[in-house]
Write a protein that holds these residues in place. Structure first.
Motif, mmCIF file in Angstrom:
data_model
loop_
_atom_site.group_PDB
_atom_site.id
_atom_site.type_symbol
_atom_site.label_atom_id
_atom_site.label_comp_id
_atom_site.label_asym_id
_atom_site.label_seq_id
_atom_site.Cartn_x
_atom_site.Cartn_y
_atom_site.Cartn_z
ATOM 1 N N LEU A 163 1.052 -1.585 0.658
ATOM 2 C CA LEU A 163 -0.263 0.129 0.103
ATOM 3 C C LEU A 163 0.882 0.975 0.269
ATOM 4 N N GLN A 164 0.767 2.553 -0.930
ATOM 5 C CA GLN A 164 1.784 3.366 -0.847
ATOM 6 C C GLN A 164 0.215 4.625 -0.776
ATOM 7 N N ASN A 165 1.481 5.703 0.174
ATOM 8 C CA ASN A 165 -0.837 6.373 0.502
ATOM 9 C C ASN A 165 0.112 7.218 -0.727
ATOM 10 N N THR A 166 -1.903 8.386 -0.669
ATOM 11 C CA THR A 166 -1.887 9.084 -2.098
ATOM 12 C C THR A 166 -1.702 10.306 -1.605
ATOM 13 N N SER A 167 -1.899 11.123 -2.557
ATOM 14 C CA SER A 167 -2.182 12.320 -2.670
ATOM 15 C C SER A 167 -2.950 13.035 -4.045
ATOM 16 N N LEU A 168 -3.583 14.451 -3.104
ATOM 17 C CA LEU A 168 -4.093 15.266 -4.172
ATOM 18 C C LEU A 168 -3.318 16.527 -5.178
ATOM 19 N N PRO A 169 -3.644 15.789 -6.245
ATOM 20 C CA PRO A 169 -2.937 16.632 -7.418
ATOM 21 C C PRO A 169 -3.760 17.480 -7.465
ATOM 22 N N ILE A 170 -2.297 19.109 -7.694
ATOM 23 C CA ILE A 170 -3.006 20.294 -7.571
ATOM 24 C C ILE A 170 -2.581 20.987 -8.722
ATOM 25 N N SER A 171 -2.998 21.749 -9.714
ATOM 26 C CA SER A 171 -2.889 22.333 -10.866
ATOM 27 C C SER A 171 -2.060 23.663 -10.327
ATOM 28 N N VAL A 172 -0.893 24.092 -11.466
ATOM 29 C CA VAL A 172 0.568 25.154 -10.766
ATOM 30 C C VAL A 172 0.056 26.511 -12.104
ATOM 31 N N ILE A 173 -0.477 25.663 -12.995
ATOM 32 C CA ILE A 173 -0.292 26.156 -14.253
ATOM 33 C C ILE A 173 -2.224 25.793 -15.417
ATOM 34 N N ILE A 186 1.690 23.524 -2.335
ATOM 35 C CA ILE A 186 3.159 22.694 -2.563
ATOM 36 C C ILE A 186 4.071 23.125 -2.123
ATOM 37 N N GLN A 187 4.573 24.468 -1.493
ATOM 38 C CA GLN A 187 6.087 25.149 -0.678
ATOM 39 C C GLN A 187 6.376 25.349 -2.187
ATOM 40 N N TYR A 188 5.708 25.657 -3.058
ATOM 41 C CA TYR A 188 6.740 27.003 -4.062
ATOM 42 C C TYR A 188 6.737 27.712 -4.823
ATOM 43 N N ASP A 189 7.477 28.390 -5.018
ATOM 44 C CA ASP A 189 7.202 29.537 -6.142
ATOM 45 C C ASP A 189 7.836 29.942 -7.445
ATOM 46 N N LEU A 209 -0.717 24.757 -21.625
ATOM 47 C CA LEU A 209 -1.636 24.858 -20.931
ATOM 48 C C LEU A 209 -2.257 24.126 -20.082
ATOM 49 N N TYR A 210 -1.237 23.414 -19.238
ATOM 50 C CA TYR A 210 -1.590 23.160 -18.370
ATOM 51 C C TYR A 210 -1.077 22.098 -17.457
ATOM 52 N N ALA A 211 -0.360 22.149 -16.375
ATOM 53 C CA ALA A 211 0.548 21.645 -15.490
ATOM 54 C C ALA A 211 -0.210 21.451 -14.361
ATOM 55 N N GLU A 212 0.620 20.042 -13.770
ATOM 56 C CA GLU A 212 0.017 19.262 -12.732
ATOM 57 C C GLU A 212 0.838 19.002 -11.648
ATOM 58 N N TRP A 213 0.295 18.952 -10.072
ATOM 59 C CA TRP A 213 1.622 18.499 -9.050
ATOM 60 C C TRP A 213 1.180 17.368 -8.091
ATOM 61 N N GLN A 214 1.962 15.925 -8.051
ATOM 62 C CA GLN A 214 1.629 15.269 -7.807
ATOM 63 C C GLN A 214 2.583 14.910 -6.508
ATOM 64 N N GLU A 215 2.931 14.700 -5.755
ATOM 65 C CA GLU A 215 3.477 14.410 -4.783
ATOM 66 C C GLU A 215 3.876 12.863 -5.037
ATOM 67 N N ASN A 216 5.722 12.649 -5.322
ATOM 68 C CA ASN A 216 6.088 11.914 -5.375
ATOM 69 C C ASN A 216 5.960 11.939 -7.021
ATOM 70 N N MET A 217 5.941 12.285 -8.074
ATOM 71 C CA MET A 217 5.127 12.401 -9.169
ATOM 72 C C MET A 217 5.858 13.670 -9.989
ATOM 73 N N PRO A 218 6.715 12.712 -11.273
ATOM 74 C CA PRO A 218 6.968 14.315 -11.998
ATOM 75 C C PRO A 218 5.741 15.180 -12.681
ATOM 76 N N LEU A 219 6.339 16.510 -12.611
ATOM 77 C CA LEU A 219 4.927 17.121 -13.011
ATOM 78 C C LEU A 219 3.819 16.620 -14.360
ATOM 79 N N TYR A 220 3.017 17.022 -14.550
ATOM 80 C CA TYR A 220 2.288 16.409 -15.342
ATOM 81 C C TYR A 220 2.444 17.610 -16.122
#
Length: 224
Positions: A163-173, A186-189, A209-220
């Protein structure tokens, strides 16, 4: 009636309805019951009809919205404070499939036919009555369903997978613009984000057009 007067009444009615929906909360849309649906229609009619009646002005519009809004608020207050009133004012869920068997009496009571039930079940990825173990018709007209065990999707626990912890995807762009309020989550600037984009070969966030951050994952990232 001149257009300026209509504009003023429409503007006042719009503001009054906006304030009323803020006061009443989000349940008017997200958990709408039959009563909520009727109350929203009546509220809209009160403002709409008043616009083209020469004898009705802004005070009457505000009074009508205020009185009807107060009645809705009073109804919500009673349903929150007195559990016994919920069945009368909001209705109650009905078990329409119990342990794999369709309850015909409950279907009749809720004015539901088998074609409508099939439609509701298909929305839950159940294409045959034989797959369904429980089905509950909610007060807002949607259905909650549980498949029989033989048709249910196995979980990681069933397959003995780690089992792995899941995190909420967050839109950054979005639409070529940085969503500033989400960067702090996400403690980014902007500098950190720009460095990450350059590392990925992107010179400017305006290309995205769209960028999304998720913990322990590369930027989508999806470009225009």
């Amino acid at each position: 009636m001149n257009f300026f007067h209509i504009f003023i009444e429409l503007l006042i009615g719009f503001i009054a309805l906006l304030l009323l929906t803020k006061i009443l909360g989000k349940t008017e849309i997200t958990q709408i019951t039959t009563f909520d649906f009727v109350s929203v229609l009546v509220l809209g009619e009160l403002v709409g009809n008043a616009l083209y009646d020469d004898k009705i002005g802004i005070p009457e519009i505000l009074s009508a919205v205020g009185i009807w809004g107060f009645l809705i608020y009073l109804t919500e207050f009673f349903t929150q404070k007195f559990r016994a009133s919920r069945a009368i004012l909001e209705g109650k869920p009905s078990i329409i499939i119990d342990k794999g068997k369709i309850d015909y009496n409950e279907i009749k009571k809720n004015h539901l036919d088998l074609n409508q039930l099939q439609h509701l079940l298909r929305a839950k990825d159940i294409f045959s009555f034989s797959e369904c173990y429980y089905a509950i018709l909610e007060t807002d007209g949607t259905i909650s369903a549980m498949k029989k065990q033989m048709f249910s999707t196995p979980t990681k626990q069933d397959l003995n997978l780690p089992l792995q912890n899941t995190s909420l995807p967050i839109s950054v762009i979005m639409d070529g613009e940085i969503i500033q309020e989400n960067l702090s989550l996400i403690q980014y600037d902007e500098d950190t984000l720009s460095k990450e984009l350059k590392r990925l070969g992107i010179s400017s966030y305006k290309e995205i057009l769209y960028a999304e951050w998720q913990e322990n994952m590369p930027l989508y990232i999806q470009k225009y």
